[in-house]
Design a protein around this motif. Structure first.
Motif, PDB file in Angstrom:
ATOM      1  N   GLU A 271       0.820  -1.208   0.000  1.00  0.00           N
ATOM      2  CA  GLU A 271       0.000   0.000   0.000  1.00  0.00           C
ATOM      3  C   GLU A 271       0.854   1.257   0.000  1.00  0.00           C
ATOM      4  N   GLU A 272       2.055   1.134   0.581  1.00  0.00           N
ATOM      5  CA  GLU A 272       2.930   2.298   0.654  1.00  0.00           C
ATOM      6  C   GLU A 272       4.363   1.855   0.888  1.00  0.00           C
ATOM      7  N   ALA A 290       3.075   5.108  -3.629  1.00  0.00           N
ATOM      8  CA  ALA A 290       1.804   4.414  -3.469  1.00  0.00           C
ATOM      9  C   ALA A 290       1.302   4.002  -4.848  1.00  0.00           C
TER      10      ALA A 290
END
Length: 377
Positions: A271-272, A290
């Motif tokens: 996600e990141e 991201a």
């Protein structure tokens, strides 16, 4: 038939590095490859494409692919031919790659004669390329992989069509690489390093040990950055290569600090990604990445046991043109005609924030096995 008497146009140059004509590789390893790879994305995240073309001299094969990702649907076209029928032309089944000017301009065409996909794309380099440090990995008495690879960001213009009408490509961000050497996953006899199925086919000479590999290309206000980084299950670095290339061509060393990855719960899709980069001129960059759109499922390109015969890249299969559509239903749920399919490894185009400034880039993050430092068991 090619013999040791067969001459190649490059045999007229003074570029020989082995006592053989250019039709021959300097090794008999069947996994020897020489590959172009390209990716481009609309900065708004609405669509993307990935393409590549490679020669495998010791397998007598040329193969290539062009895939388009839009609205959660990945349209794949894969091609293969005998290399012995044409050892010079960088083309296969209507897909061609022309180097118009080295390190500056490349033209990709797909004529649509063999699959619904077609394209006419021109890449223009925005900055100078960066060549990775020579990479070699050996275990069990065998060199597992040994490659040279360079990267270069740029811009794309032209169009692509996956069968539903042209998508105009106007100043799309992109990057490319050119790599050669030998590595697992070529020729249909073993699995590539990043293939999720590699752990089930490991041998004493092809490890299934835990690893995380990060490959990143991003642009800064004054140049661009290339990062290649691999760590083992204990978080120890096993490969670390990073370089900054400034707009004037100056090359500076780069150190990655405090790499942090947040994975989507229950998956191996991130996600990141966060990191701090320290450049040799004492500039630092706080970088956050991201996902910009769905992660490419690389089996669609032919990597990782792709193609309908399951043999992946570089395998002899005669003259072939394949087309299918992957539908991304979730982060790790990819289907063909409603049925789940093996994805192969995943690669991601990203939204980038560098010291608060927005941009786009590329960050592939490939994992295998338990990585407790990153919450993967």
């Amino acid at each position: 038939m090619i013999t040791e008497r067969s001459l190649h146009p490059l045999d007229e140059t003074l570029m020989h590095q082995a006592p053989w004509p250019f039709h021959y590789a300097a090794t008999s390893d069947h996994r020897f490859f020489d590959r172009y790879w390209f990716v481009g994305v609309d900065p708004d995240g609405s669509a993307s494409f990935v393409s590549g073309l490679a020669f495998y001299k010791n397998m007598g094969v040329c193969d290539g692919f062009l895939c388009v990702l839009q609205d959660g649907r990945q349209h794949n076209a894969r091609f293969s031919r005998s290399l012995t029928t044409d050892t010079v032309g960088t083309q296969v089944a209507g897909l061609s790659v022309e180097v118009v000017e080295p390190f500056r301009e490349i033209h990709i065409r797909l004529d649509g004669s063999a699959t619904p996909l077609s394209a006419d794309l021109v890449y223009t380099a925005s900055l100078e390329p960066s060549c990775e440090a020579h990479y070699i990995d050996s275990r069990g008495g065998r060199v597992g992989q040994e490659i040279t690879r360079y990267h270069q960001p740029g811009r794309w213009n032209g169009w692509v069509d996956h069968g539903a009408g042209r998508i105009e490509v106007a100043d799309w961000w992109g990057t490319r690489d050119h790599s050669w050497g030998y590595r697992p996953g070529v020729g249909g006899f073993d699995r590539s390093v990043a293939d999720p199925k590699a752990a089930t086919t490991a041998t004493p000479t092809s490890s299934n040990s835990a690893m995380m590999h990060v490959a990143m290309v991003i642009e800064t206000e004054d140049g661009w950055i290339s990062v290649q980084r691999r760590e083992d299950g204990a978080g120890r670095l096993t490969y670390d290569d990073a370089e900054a290339v400034l707009a004037d061509g100056t090359r500076l060393g780069l150190v990655v600090h405090d790499l942090q990855v947040r994975f989507a719960p229950g998956t191996r899709q991130y996600e990141e990604v966060r990191m701090r980069l320290h450049r040799a001129d004492d500039r630092t960059f706080d970088v956050t990445l991201a996902p910009l759109l769905e992660a490419w499922a690389y089996a669609g390109t032919g990597y990782d046991g792709g193609y309908r015969d399951g043999k992946g890249l570089g395998a002899w299969r005669g003259e072939v043109a394949e087309h299918d559509v992957y539908v991304h239903h979730g982060l790790e749920d990819v289907r063909i005609e409603g049925e789940s399919t093996s994805t192969g490894h995943r690669e991601q185009l990203v939204r980038v924030t560098i010291d608060g400034a927005p941009s786009v880039g590329y960050c592939a993050l490939m994992t295998r096995g338990a990585l407790p430092r990153h919450g993967l068991l």
